[in-house]
Design an enzyme around this catalytic site. Sequence first.
Site, PDB file in Angstrom:
ATOM      1  N   HIS A  49      89.599  26.529  73.421  1.00 46.93           N
ATOM      2  CA  HIS A  49      89.271  27.641  72.743  1.00 46.93           C
ATOM      3  C   HIS A  49      88.179  27.626  71.806  1.00 46.93           C
ATOM      4  O   HIS A  49      88.026  28.332  70.673  1.00 46.93           O
ATOM      5  CB  HIS A  49      90.235  28.080  71.682  1.00 46.93           C
ATOM      6  CG  HIS A  49      91.738  27.903  72.223  1.00 46.93           C
ATOM      7  ND1 HIS A  49      92.917  27.485  71.380  1.00 46.93           N
ATOM      8  CD2 HIS A  49      92.219  28.249  73.304  1.00 46.93           C
ATOM      9  CE1 HIS A  49      93.971  27.473  72.441  1.00 46.93           C
ATOM     10  NE2 HIS A  49      93.612  28.133  73.602  1.00 46.93           N
TER      11      HIS A  49
HETATM   12  C1  LIG Z   1      91.681  24.995  80.698  1.00 46.09           C
HETATM   13  C2  LIG Z   1      91.837  26.402  79.782  1.00 46.09           C
HETATM   14  C3  LIG Z   1      92.960  26.645  79.276  1.00 46.09           C
HETATM   15  C4  LIG Z   1      93.256  27.608  78.370  1.00 46.09           C
HETATM   16  N1  LIG Z   1      94.577  27.870  78.164  1.00 46.09           N
HETATM   17  C5  LIG Z   1      94.770  28.963  77.317  1.00 46.09           C
HETATM   18  C6  LIG Z   1      96.270  29.447  76.989  1.00 46.09           C
HETATM   19  O1  LIG Z   1      97.082  28.778  77.720  1.00 46.09           O
HETATM   20  N2  LIG Z   1      96.191  30.299  76.423  1.00 46.09           N
HETATM   21  C7  LIG Z   1      95.162  31.159  75.864  1.00 46.09           C
HETATM   22  O2  LIG Z   1      95.372  32.288  75.081  1.00 46.09           O
HETATM   23  N3  LIG Z   1      93.980  30.839  75.991  1.00 46.09           N
HETATM   24  C8  LIG Z   1      93.582  29.796  76.786  1.00 46.09           C
HETATM   25  N4  LIG Z   1      92.368  29.379  77.242  1.00 46.09           N
HETATM   26  C9  LIG Z   1      91.267  30.194  76.468  1.00 46.09           C
HETATM   27  C10 LIG Z   1      90.922  31.407  77.023  1.00 46.09           C
HETATM   28  O3  LIG Z   1      91.237  31.314  78.512  1.00 46.09           O
HETATM   29  C11 LIG Z   1      89.768  31.760  76.790  1.00 46.09           C
HETATM   30  O4  LIG Z   1      89.356  31.964  75.428  1.00 46.09           O
HETATM   31  C12 LIG Z   1      89.473  33.335  77.270  1.00 46.09           C
HETATM   32  O5  LIG Z   1      89.535  33.253  78.795  1.00 46.09           O
HETATM   33  C13 LIG Z   1      87.996  33.540  76.784  1.00 46.09           C
HETATM   34  O6  LIG Z   1      87.514  34.724  77.462  1.00 46.09           O
HETATM   35  P1  LIG Z   1      85.755  35.357  77.763  1.00 46.09           P
HETATM   36  O7  LIG Z   1      86.036  36.591  78.281  1.00 46.09           O
HETATM   37  O8  LIG Z   1      85.456  35.031  76.450  1.00 46.09           O
HETATM   38  O9  LIG Z   1      85.249  34.157  78.778  1.00 46.09           O
HETATM   39  P2  LIG Z   1      85.924  33.680  80.270  1.00 46.09           P
HETATM   40  O10 LIG Z   1      87.088  34.169  80.605  1.00 46.09           O
HETATM   41  O11 LIG Z   1      85.195  32.234  80.096  1.00 46.09           O
HETATM   42  O12 LIG Z   1      84.716  34.396  81.280  1.00 46.09           O
HETATM   43  C14 LIG Z   1      83.256  34.236  81.316  1.00 46.09           C
HETATM   44  C15 LIG Z   1      82.980  34.759  82.486  1.00 46.09           C
HETATM   45  O13 LIG Z   1      81.286  34.945  82.621  1.00 46.09           O
HETATM   46  C16 LIG Z   1      80.868  34.448  83.799  1.00 46.09           C
HETATM   47  N5  LIG Z   1      79.539  34.114  83.574  1.00 46.09           N
HETATM   48  C17 LIG Z   1      78.903  33.293  82.731  1.00 46.09           C
HETATM   49  N6  LIG Z   1      77.735  33.073  82.755  1.00 46.09           N
HETATM   50  C18 LIG Z   1      77.519  34.098  83.744  1.00 46.09           C
HETATM   51  C19 LIG Z   1      76.261  34.444  84.035  1.00 46.09           C
HETATM   52  N7  LIG Z   1      75.206  34.134  83.828  1.00 46.09           N
HETATM   53  N8  LIG Z   1      76.093  35.546  85.019  1.00 46.09           N
HETATM   54  C20 LIG Z   1      77.039  35.947  85.479  1.00 46.09           C
HETATM   55  N9  LIG Z   1      78.385  35.587  85.084  1.00 46.09           N
HETATM   56  C21 LIG Z   1      78.503  34.789  84.416  1.00 46.09           C
HETATM   57  C22 LIG Z   1      81.832  33.245  84.081  1.00 46.09           C
HETATM   58  O14 LIG Z   1      81.782  32.474  85.298  1.00 46.09           O
HETATM   59  C23 LIG Z   1      83.141  33.689  83.710  1.00 46.09           C
HETATM   60  O15 LIG Z   1      83.770  34.160  84.642  1.00 46.09           O
HETATM   61  C24 LIG Z   1      92.248  28.256  78.057  1.00 46.09           C
HETATM   62  C25 LIG Z   1      90.776  28.164  78.619  1.00 46.09           C
HETATM   63  C26 LIG Z   1      90.652  27.056  79.472  1.00 46.09           C
HETATM   64  C27 LIG Z   1      89.170  26.897  79.912  1.00 46.09           C
END
Ligand SMILES: Cc1cc2nc3c(=O)[nH]c(=O)nc-3n(C[C@H](O)[C@H](O)[C@H](O)COP(=O)(O)OP(=O)(O)OC[C@H]3O[C@@H](n4cnc5c(N)ncnc54)[C@H](O)[C@@H]3O)c2cc1C
Length: 540
Positions: free
Chosen positions: A460
């Site tokens: 997280h």
């Molecule tokens: C293994 C794991 C288990 C988890 N379990 C839970 C859970 O059970 N419940 C829960 O609530 N949360 C959980 N989380 C946390 C939750 O999934 C994250 O906090 C949330 O998905 C974050 O969302 P985000 O949009 O910030 O980033 P992300 O969902 O990580 O999205 C970022 C996206 O940007 C893309 N990206 C990055 N850099 C670039 C670039 N330069 N150019 C183009 N694309 C790019 C990436 O490839 C990715 O697809 C977990 C996370 C992980 C990794």
Amino acid sequence: MYDYIIVGAGSAGCVLANRLSEDPSVKVLLLEAGGPDAQKEIHIPAAFSKLFKTACDWTYFTEPEPHLDNRSLYWPRGKVLGGSSSINAMIYIRGHRWDYDHWRDLGNPGWDYDSVLPYFKKSEAQENGPSAFHGSDGPLHVTNLRCPNPLSQAFIHAAEQAGFQRNPDFNGVQQDGFGQYQVTQWEGKRCSAAAAFLHPVMRRPNLTVKTNVQVFDIIFEKRRARAVSFQQGENSAQEHADREIILCGGSVASPHLLMLAGIGPADQLRTLGVPVQADLPGVGENLQDHPAVPVVYQSIQPITLTNAESISNVARYMCFKNGMLTSNVAEAGGFVTTNPSSPAPDIQFHFGPGYYVDHGFQKIKGHAFTLGPTLIRPTSRGRLKLRSSNPLDAPAIYANYLADSRDMDAMLQGVKLARRIAAAQAFEQFRGVEMLPGPDAQDDAALRRHIERYAATLYHPVGTCKMGNDAMSVVDSELRVHGMEGLRVVDASVMPTVIGGNTNAPTIMIAEKAADLIRGKGQTEAGSDSLLSGVGQRTR
Ligand SMILES: Cc1cc2nc3c(=O)[nH]c(=O)nc-3n(C[C@H](O)[C@H](O)[C@H](O)COP(=O)(O)OP(=O)(O)OC[C@H]3O[C@@H](n4cnc5c(N)ncnc54)[C@H](O)[C@@H]3O)c2cc1C
């Protein structure tokens, strides 16, 4: 060419792509560094750890952690449509009311609990139906586990016997207590942000989605963000945005991209030869995460997730989308306040009816279950630093876990509580020997040593582009990058403090609210009526 360019199709990016393209008069481009979410392990809930260190994962590592035995910790992050929501454990938790009221008190009007609740509800398709706290009409399916393990039931019962109350809904009236987690699943399959928000609208003519495209720079005209450069295969290209560029890369990639584009701590950027666009010293700072530690017992009954891939379970899943493969591994949990001065629970439990150590990479013969006490109100802060101006070099991650001794104290209480719960009568028919920390670890020093050797990320990380109006904030309360035009950050990195719980639902909420902010609608647009009726907008 486009009105909006969204960088990153993760939890936040998929929501924004959906909501912004609802208006047929605007053109939206969504760029994702990873590939399409075709791999079968994405959709089979219990298989999520099989995606670790594959092409779907950025596979980051922290620098050696000084307070955790100098270990370099593995940090999975999704690199695929759906981002981390395509590889996560699917637990649906929103955090505590206090978390959001605290964001407001830190200088972020409109982010208090009453203001964000309508956005949680707007997303949600709650299996148990609408209520004052839940929506039933949104795209994100929130369901009860189809096949909870008897050990998860025993865990909840044991917690009651240890003196804690049962909580039927962690996202309702109160967070304290123990119970079954609800999950983002639909008909026994993962409901990622891509499944919920993106796939249903992929055919909109005003939405273009490009995968396997890594953005590496933002191009400015004076202070205004105009275009992004990206790598696609061997080639590089640019796309222009008339209105806004919105970074949704997550807590590692969004600050990384800002720094590569010259927005960050000026001295650090100059040292690496990056031309400075804006001196924002907070970019990459304020890193917060939830560390968890395994407390593991042998199970004397052969009923754990070790059996998940048996022929009968595979067949049950293939035919009926039922059985152990629908498990999200961390099936049950609870919230406890160990430090009386904490404003809300500071330890969360993740109970798994299986052996979950080293992210599932460590295997054992036989059966075990894991209680994972997790620190959810860390005082320690870490940071990300640009390692070089090469966009393909991951930034250096200093998570700095347990740097503050209060964090170690709370973890220690968490381990002791785990043992207390495991010792309860409800586990009598299941409990074998304690495998971790193990019977030899009796005093506090030995338990601290266990934490130092085994604590790992609960996935997280947040806060590296924090929202606020102080000198270290990166975006304002409308998520616009300070001092720039046409540039926002919308993802988990904008949280000023990590919420007390899992971070997927809060990130989706942030994106729901951001969509309204971008479209110039106030926060009440999500439907203050939905506060009572639980009915949000429907997208499919
Ligand atoms: C293994 C794991 C288990 C988890 N379990 C839970 C859970 O059970 N419940 C829960 O609530 N949360 C959980 N989380 C946390 C939750 O999934 C994250 O906090 C949330 O998905 C974050 O969302 P985000 O949009 O910030 O980033 P992300 O969902 O990580 O999205 C970022 C996206 O940007 C893309 N990206 C990055 N850099 C670039 C670039 N330069 N150019 C183009 N694309 C790019 C990436 O490839 C990715 O697809 C977990 C996370 C992980 C990794």
